[in-house]
Design an enzyme around this catalytic site. Structure first.
Site, PDB file in Angstrom:
ATOM      1  N   LYS A   1      39.827  50.110  46.065  1.00  0.00           N
ATOM      2  CA  LYS A   1      40.226  48.921  45.849  1.00  0.00           C
ATOM      3  C   LYS A   1      41.317  48.433  46.799  1.00  0.00           C
ATOM      4  O   LYS A   1      42.419  48.696  46.467  1.00  0.00           O
ATOM      5  CB  LYS A   1      40.712  49.136  44.221  1.00  0.00           C
ATOM      6  CG  LYS A   1      40.716  47.866  43.400  1.00  0.00           C
ATOM      7  CD  LYS A   1      40.884  48.156  42.035  1.00  0.00           C
ATOM      8  CE  LYS A   1      41.386  46.812  41.235  1.00  0.00           C
ATOM      9  NZ  LYS A   1      40.605  45.541  41.348  1.00  0.00           N
TER      10      LYS A   1
HETATM   11  N1  PMP Z   1      34.266  45.306  40.580  1.00  0.00           N
HETATM   12  C1  PMP Z   1      35.398  44.763  41.379  1.00  0.00           C
HETATM   13  C2  PMP Z   1      35.211  44.367  42.863  1.00  0.00           C
HETATM   14  C3  PMP Z   1      36.650  44.910  40.686  1.00  0.00           C
HETATM   15  O1  PMP Z   1      37.756  44.261  41.408  1.00  0.00           O
HETATM   16  C4  PMP Z   1      36.725  45.389  39.558  1.00  0.00           C
HETATM   17  C5  PMP Z   1      38.015  45.236  38.530  1.00  0.00           C
HETATM   18  N2  PMP Z   1      38.814  46.411  39.080  1.00  0.00           N
HETATM   19  C6  PMP Z   1      35.584  46.046  38.897  1.00  0.00           C
HETATM   20  C7  PMP Z   1      34.427  45.748  39.652  1.00  0.00           C
HETATM   21  C8  PMP Z   1      35.434  46.537  37.468  1.00  0.00           C
HETATM   22  O2  PMP Z   1      36.334  47.758  37.428  1.00  0.00           O
HETATM   23  P1  PMP Z   1      37.191  48.096  36.259  1.00  0.00           P
HETATM   24  O3  PMP Z   1      36.049  48.317  35.205  1.00  0.00           O
HETATM   25  O4  PMP Z   1      37.663  49.635  36.785  1.00  0.00           O
HETATM   26  O5  PMP Z   1      38.224  47.403  36.056  1.00  0.00           O
END
Ligand code: PMP
Length: 309
Positions: free
Chosen positions: A158
């Site tokens: 991320k």
């Molecule tokens: N894909 C992306 C690109 C994201 O930024 C997020 C948000 N964190 C998600 C998917 C969903 O991930 P999560 O369920 O861990 O928040």
């Protein structure tokens, strides 16, 4: 004007938010060399408790993102959870919140690289409701932007700089009148939403792109896969999804910490299924809310209480 936090975790301690400042030359500001997380805290009114959802999984992913960027971070997952709880207690939140930890390269120098630089940690939290306003009836479009690739800016991490791609996707979709967008990989398979993972339902089977299709390994995605299997007895398949499968699927929804479980009912003006939220999506939304608010004892181990009782 949005309300600013009262406090931040900054340079190893909780400080008033106004005192948490960085210099103009900070590496991460120029080159996007930071990694972040996004967690939610859910307020449980009856118990007078704030529950952080799956913080161990979120912080493990944050440290993995840091590893991809060669950051030397000495904090453990438990340290990070401790700092977060201290911050939330200082704020005294009695409402749902969003928690943003950021590990950024803090050196004030010119020069693009990853090695020989110093990571720093900051955490802030803000009250937070729904992210996709239309979360039972979202209208989305296929973005003309493509998803990043593992060999470019790895989407498994991320990574702050990578979210310029997300911003292009989201703004183009919203300015064209849609709530969200679906993004394809360079080879044309469905990857994700702008900042959400994606699921389709075909003939009662839940299908989602595999982690090798340039998705972020979402914690909500993992949660939904487990709930679908264990609580609804559904078959869940992780496999590449073609664009046209979206047009003929029965249900479609997005998952994410911010978006939670967002039902999509139209894609590029074509109705999904009957053009309204489907039964599997509705059941998963309900289950998810029960889990995150501590109403299902079986999943209590995913919740970290903030306040002492
Ligand atoms: N894909 C992306 C690109 C994201 O930024 C997020 C948000 N964190 C998600 C998917 C969903 O991930 P999560 O369920 O861990 O928040």
């Amino acid at each position: 004007m949005p309300t600013l936090p009262k406090f931040a975790f900054f340079q190893g301690r909780i400080v008033p938010y106004d005192e948490a400042k960085i210099g103009l030359l900070t590496h991460a500001l120029h080159y996007g060399t930071a990694v972040f997380g996004g967690l939610r805290g859910y307020w449980n009114e009856e118990e007078g408790q704030l529950y952080i959802f799956r913080p161990r999984d979120h912080y493990k992913r944050l440290l993995n993102s840091a590893k991809i960027l060669r950051m030397q971070v000495d904090y453990t997952v438990e340290d990070l959870i401790g700092f977060t709880k201290d911050l939330l207690r200082a704020e005294g939140h009695r409402t749902d919140v969003y928690i943003r930890p950021l590990l950024y390269l803090s050196d004030e120098v010119i020069g693009v690289r990853l090695h020989g630089l110093t990571p720093a940690l900051a955490i802030v939290s803000v009250p937070f409701g729904t992210y996709v306003a239309n979360d039972t009836n979202a209208h989305v479009t296929f973005s003309s932007w493509r998803r990043l690739d593992d060999n470019m800016i790895p989407p498994r991490g991320k990574i702050s700089g990578a979210y310029v791609g997300t911003a292009l996707v989201k703004s183009d979709a919203e300015l064209a009148g849609f709530d969200e967008a679906l993004v394809l990989t360079e080879d044309g398979h469905l990857s994700e939403g702008s900042a959400e993972n994606v699921f389709i339902v075909r003939d009662g089977v839940l299908i989602t792109p595999p982690i090798t299709d340039n998705i972020l390994e979402g914690i909500t995605r993992r949660t939904i896969i487990q709930l679908a299997r264990e609580e609804l007895g559904l078959e869940v398949v992780e496999r590449p999804i073609d664009r046209t499968e979206v047009f003929i699927c029965d249900e479609l929804f997005l998952t994410g910490t911010a978006a939670q479980v967002t039902a999509v009912t139209r894609v590029d003006h074509r109705p999904i299924g009957e053009g309204k939220m489907g039964p599997i999506t509705a059941q998963l939304r309900e289950l998810f809310q029960q889990v995150v608010r501590g109403k299902l004892p079986k999943y209590h181990h995913w919740l970290e209480p903030v306040y002492e009782k």
